[in-house]
Design an enzyme around this catalytic site. Structure first.
Site, PDB file in Angstrom:
ATOM      1  N   ASP A  52       7.032   0.063 -10.755  1.00 47.79           N
ATOM      2  CA  ASP A  52       5.895   0.851 -10.288  1.00 47.79           C
ATOM      3  C   ASP A  52       5.702   0.790  -8.789  1.00 47.79           C
ATOM      4  O   ASP A  52       5.025   1.632  -8.213  1.00 47.79           O
ATOM      5  CB  ASP A  52       4.605   0.250 -10.876  1.00 47.79           C
ATOM      6  CG  ASP A  52       4.253   0.849 -12.203  1.00 47.79           C
ATOM      7  OD1 ASP A  52       4.680   1.969 -12.481  1.00 47.79           O
ATOM      8  OD2 ASP A  52       3.526   0.175 -12.961  1.00 47.79           O
TER       9      ASP A  52
HETATM   10  C1  GLC Z   1       2.296  -2.493 -12.105  1.00 50.19           C
HETATM   11  C2  GLC Z   1       2.720  -3.516 -11.131  1.00 50.19           C
HETATM   12  C3  GLC Z   1       1.647  -3.802 -10.152  1.00 50.19           C
HETATM   13  C4  GLC Z   1       1.093  -2.542  -9.565  1.00 50.19           C
HETATM   14  C5  GLC Z   1       0.752  -1.528 -10.613  1.00 50.19           C
HETATM   15  C6  GLC Z   1       0.399  -0.211  -9.998  1.00 50.19           C
HETATM   16  O1  GLC Z   1       1.348  -3.023 -12.943  1.00 50.19           O
HETATM   17  O2  GLC Z   1       3.100  -4.707 -11.762  1.00 50.19           O
HETATM   18  O3  GLC Z   1       2.136  -4.649  -9.170  1.00 50.19           O
HETATM   19  O4  GLC Z   1      -0.041  -2.844  -8.807  1.00 50.19           O
HETATM   20  O5  GLC Z   1       1.810  -1.348 -11.467  1.00 50.19           O
HETATM   21  O6  GLC Z   1       0.182   0.771 -10.955  1.00 50.19           O
HETATM   22  C1  GLC Z   2       3.758  -3.510 -15.084  1.00 46.77           C
HETATM   23  C2  GLC Z   2       3.610  -2.157 -15.693  1.00 46.77           C
HETATM   24  C3  GLC Z   2       4.938  -1.576 -16.082  1.00 46.77           C
HETATM   25  C4  GLC Z   2       5.898  -1.660 -14.938  1.00 46.77           C
HETATM   26  C5  GLC Z   2       5.997  -3.053 -14.375  1.00 46.77           C
HETATM   27  C6  GLC Z   2       6.863  -3.144 -13.160  1.00 46.77           C
HETATM   28  O1  GLC Z   2       4.143  -4.429 -16.034  1.00 46.77           O
HETATM   29  O2  GLC Z   2       2.796  -2.188 -16.841  1.00 46.77           O
HETATM   30  O3  GLC Z   2       4.796  -0.245 -16.493  1.00 46.77           O
HETATM   31  O4  GLC Z   2       7.139  -1.209 -15.385  1.00 46.77           O
HETATM   32  O5  GLC Z   2       4.702  -3.496 -14.040  1.00 46.77           O
HETATM   33  O6  GLC Z   2       6.303  -2.549 -12.035  1.00 46.77           O
END
Ligand code: GLC
Ligand code: GLC
Length: 816
Positions: free
Chosen positions: A490
């Site tokens: 993400d």
């Molecule tokens: C995921 C990531 C996190 C970020 C988020 C944004 O959860 O782990 O670091 O802030 O996405 O949508």
């Molecule tokens: C969090 C989000 C997932 C994403 C991951 C890495 O776990 O839920 O969708 O792939 O962060 O950013």
């Protein structure tokens, strides 16, 4: 080893023996429509289906102390005021124990000879939770004690509840009947639901106003009514409605008294919302019939015992579907109990409600829930089928997907942004897993439609094709898939260029004509091609099956040409065409995701070996594999959120356990059973007991991440429970390492284990039969089953054909 607790493997419980755990250690109640989180000190909250839209009780995240509202029992024994779960009074207990079990939590507190055991659980089929209480006098004289059960209502919509005080302080309403307090805020207008908190025994008083029970200036540790020893039968008008029942008990030495509270949710049809009240003529009150029914059903202790036994049986039955007998205690307890339990939790809650997910931020994630399914199709095939169809129904007609949806409405939203170009590709993975487990190809012709074109009768198969087409049609200058606003990571935001503080990195403006590409998506696409081939083979369409193998070969070639960096796979090209995750970069030279997915996508050659060797050399630590190295030391606008985190945390070189599992799978695919297991154990929660004061999170479930060596607090975990690590760990251990693989044509037995293992036994229920599989490893190898002995008969290869007569099939496999 762990001063806070231990596993009770036989009881399938984690036993916490000190309340002051490094962080609140939580558990979940409920497995159908009614859910709650509960900590080891009885903190937490409950909701019906949707943690944001139907929250029953109030919880204050990020409070001081952490986790300080919940399902509290107060005891008053002369002047001593205490809670069996220690909080919120934190009065010193003579004995404390919390047992987190499968769908229930039991807390015991003892002080001055009074023992209180409270067991919280949600009966199957009900939308309520039981607090079953046993109070015993262990002393030698008669005791007169007072006991209160307490909850604070949430005014339903959790976000609004935490923000809109100018309205909310005037709308709160309750109705009270003997032994029952009903929360009916907004019931007078559009809501057709209410909540209730009832006592199974006559009460000596109640309160429904927080001001009366707790006080305005007092805290939950010194509630006015408890300190005074008497409730005031307050009726809440606005402000903060609560529910508190007071029960006075007299206990002879050795005497035990049982009672219970019910906290529940009830709904009425619109035309039966009200019934005549009895206080004044013409008065209408809420129709309590649905709640009365549940109270009647769960009236006495024997009904409560039966409901609890049914819950135990439900879990025992589920866990009998896949179980292992193996020497390693960590593998045993994670596989047989906790990992599967956590997988069920992610199925239920996706990323919505935990100690770290507030229940208002994220609903069901498209990529998240598709991956979660990989860990539960064997446990919940019917629910998995429905989930797949719900998810597909949030894919738009252009192939993009709503990144998340609210469970109550099943409507997608763009709150977390859009344009995550990996999203569509997880669908073929979940559908193939479902089909392999069940053989139920009828799902493919189910109509799911498109949210933007509700009239179009698109089937699940149409969605699968669209998903693959989306990647094929959205490629960049190197023919690699465009990344969009991010892929699985993400935080790798190559097209967003955010410079405004506080704005979402993923929602920040697109620079337009974005051409950033993802090597990880390329690898994932190849894996998805294999699934599509498998799906088309199942429905006898060899031409289409072959077409996807051709797409895969093309993409593998593209990766070879443009996605290989010399010693490992590149991660991406940014919007300017610069490499990301290359030896040429100053920081972020190597990323983990593309190493995993390129091997899972089909590389099995020297490149694969080299990529895994580089992963080990540059990324592996004793606590797992970090996401990238070197950590980014400054913010890079062209890379986005990944560079926003301090080095060693989260995506910026934290140990993101989810992607560790892909490397475990990749090592197993390459035949490296020792390495696969070493990586498995490096992130295994149960192993973390050895360093629990550093690790801090629950040692019975996976956390999303552990701080990496670059961090100030290396080894510290965060974001426990709701993570894709759960499903993928179960896939890695059950299918790649222990190697019992469901396929359209039967179970395949292909373990890749540590060479020192002498063998193991698996029980696997599959397509209506129970398979008892013994794997022997007499010559100390890791992989290579060449023949099977099925019910005494030798079969070549390593697949157990479907439909072998008996209900119980005995299989012996030898590695060698
Ligand atoms: C995921 C990531 C996190 C970020 C988020 C944004 O959860 O782990 O670091 O802030 O996405 O949508
Ligand atoms: C969090 C989000 C997932 C994403 C991951 C890495 O776990 O839920 O969708 O792939 O962060 O950013």
């Amino acid at each position: 080893m762990n001063p806070y607790g231990h596993f009770d493997d036989a009881a399938r419980e984690y036993v916490i023996t000190r309340p002051d755990t490094p962080l609140p250690w939580i558990n979940y109640l409920g497995c159908e429509d009614y859910f709650g989180i509960i900590s080891n000190t009885a903190g937490g909250y409950s909701f019906y289906r949707d943690a944001r839209l139907r929250r029953l009780t109030r919880y204050r995240y990020n409070d001081v102390p952490l986790d300080s509202n919940g399902r509290y029992l107060y005891i008053r024994d002369n002047d001593a005021v205490w809670n069996p779960g220690w909080k919120p009074t934190r009065a010193k207990l003579d004995r404390y124990e919390c047992r987190h079990g499968l769908g229930y939590t039991q807390i015991t507190g003892e002080k001055n000879g009074i023992e209180v055991v409270v067991r919280y659980f949600v009966p199957l089929g009900q939308t309520c939770e039981v607090w079953e209480v046993r109070v015993s006098n262990r002393g030698s004289s008669t005791k007169t004690i007072k006991l209160w059960g307490f909850v604070e209502w949430c005014l339903w919509e959790a976000m609004d509840d935490a923000a809109n005080f100018q309205r909310n302080y005037s709308v709160g309403e309750v109705e009270v009947e003997p032994q029952a307090i009903y929360h009916v805020t907004e019931y007078r207008e559009r809501r057709n639901h209410f909540a209730y908190f009832t006592s199974s025994v006559p009460t000596a008083g109640f309160d429904s106003s927080r001001n009366a029970f707790v006080g305005v200036h007092e805290g939950l540790d010194t509630p006015k009514a408890v300190m005074a020893g008497q409730c005031t039968n307050s009726i809440a008008h606005g402000w903060q409605p609560i529910a508190a029942h007071q029960i006075n008990l007299e206990l002879k030495p050795g005497q035990e008294q049982r009672l219970h509270f019910l906290l529940g949710y009830a709904e009425n049809p619109q035309d039966r919302k009200f019934v005549p009240g009895w206080v004044r003529p013409g008065q209408l009150v809420a129709n309590k019939a649905p709640a009365d029914k549940v109270r009647e059903l769960l009236k006495d202790s024997s009904a409560i015992d039966e409901a609890f036994a049914a819950l135990r049986a439900y879990w025992a039955d589920l866990l009998s579907i896949y179980s292992v007998e193996v020497d390693d205690p960590h593998v045993r307890r994670m596989v047989n109990v906790w990992n599967q339990y956590q997988c069920m939790t992610t199925l239920n809650l996706s990323r919505s409600a935990s100690g770290f997910e507030s229940g208002i931020g994220r609903g069901m994630g498209y990529r998240d829930s598709n991956q979660d399914l990989l860990g539960v199709v064997h446990l919940q095939p019917a629910r998995s089928r429905q989930r797949i169809l719900d998810l597909a129904a949030t894919q738009l007609s252009d192939g993009t997907c709503f990144h998340q949806y609210q469970p109550l409405t099943k409507k997608g939203n763009r709150d977390a942004g859009s344009g995550f170009n990996d999203d569509p590709l997880w669908l073929p993975l979940s559908v193939y897993a479902y089909l392999s487990e069940t053989g139920d190809t009828s799902i493919l012709t189910e109509r799911c439609g498109y949210p933007d074109k509700p009239q179009t009768p698109a089937t699940l198969m149409d969605h699968l094709q669209l998903s693959m087409q989306y990647t094929l049609a959205n490629r960049g200058p190197h023919s690699l898939p465009l990344i969009g606003h991010a892929d699985w990571n993400d935080c790798l935001n190559l097209n967003c260029f955010s410079t405004t503080p506080g704005e979402s990195f993923q929602c920040a403006g697109d620079i337009g004509g974005s051409s950033a590409e993802s090597v990880m998506i390329a690898g994932l696409f190849c894996a998805a091609c294999d699934r599509m081939t498998g799906i088309y083979e199942m429905i006898n369409q060899p031409g289409k099956a072959a077409a996807f193998q051709a797409h895969k070969r093309d993409m593998l070639k593209t990766i070879e040409q443009h996605g290989w960096d010399g010693d490992w796979f590149l991660r991406a090209y940014d919007a300017h065409g610069n490499k990301v995750g290359s030896a040429q970069c100053e920081e972020g030279k190597i990323y983990i995701e593309s190493q995993g997915w390129c091997v899972l996508g089909g590389f099995r050659d020297e490149k694969a070996s080299l990529a895994l060797a580089s992963t080990k050399k540059h990324l592996a630590t004793p606590n797992g594999i970090v996401l990238l190295q070197p950590a980014y030391s400054t913010y890079h606008v062209e890379l986005g959120e990944v560079t926003s985190y301090p080095p060693g945390y989260k995506e910026n070189a934290g140990i993101f356990t989810h992607n560790n599992t892909w490397i475990q799978c990749a090592e197993a695919l390459m035949g490296n059973g020792d390495q696969a297991m070493a990586y498995y154990l490096a992130i295994c929660p149960s192993k973390k007991q050895e360093q629990i004061d550093i690790y801090r999170c629950e040692p019975y479930v996976y956390s999303q991440m552990t701080a990496g060596p670059d961090a100030a607090t290396p080894g510290e975990a965060k974001n426990s429970w709701l993570t894709g690590t759960a499903a993928w760990s179960f896939v890695a251990i059950s299918q790649y390492i222990l190697g019992i693989i469901p396929s359209p044509n039967g179970l395949v037995v292909d373990p890749c284990i540590p060479s020192s293992w002498k063998g193991f036994k698996i029980q696997r229920k599959f397509r209506g039969k129970t398979y008892k599989i013994e794997v022997k490893n007499p010559s100390g190898k890791s992989r290579g089953v060449k023949r099977l002995i099925i019910d005494g008969k030798e079969t070549r290869g390593n697949r157990i054909p479907l439909n072998l007569g008996a209900d119980i099939v005995n299989v012996v496999a030898e590695i060698g």
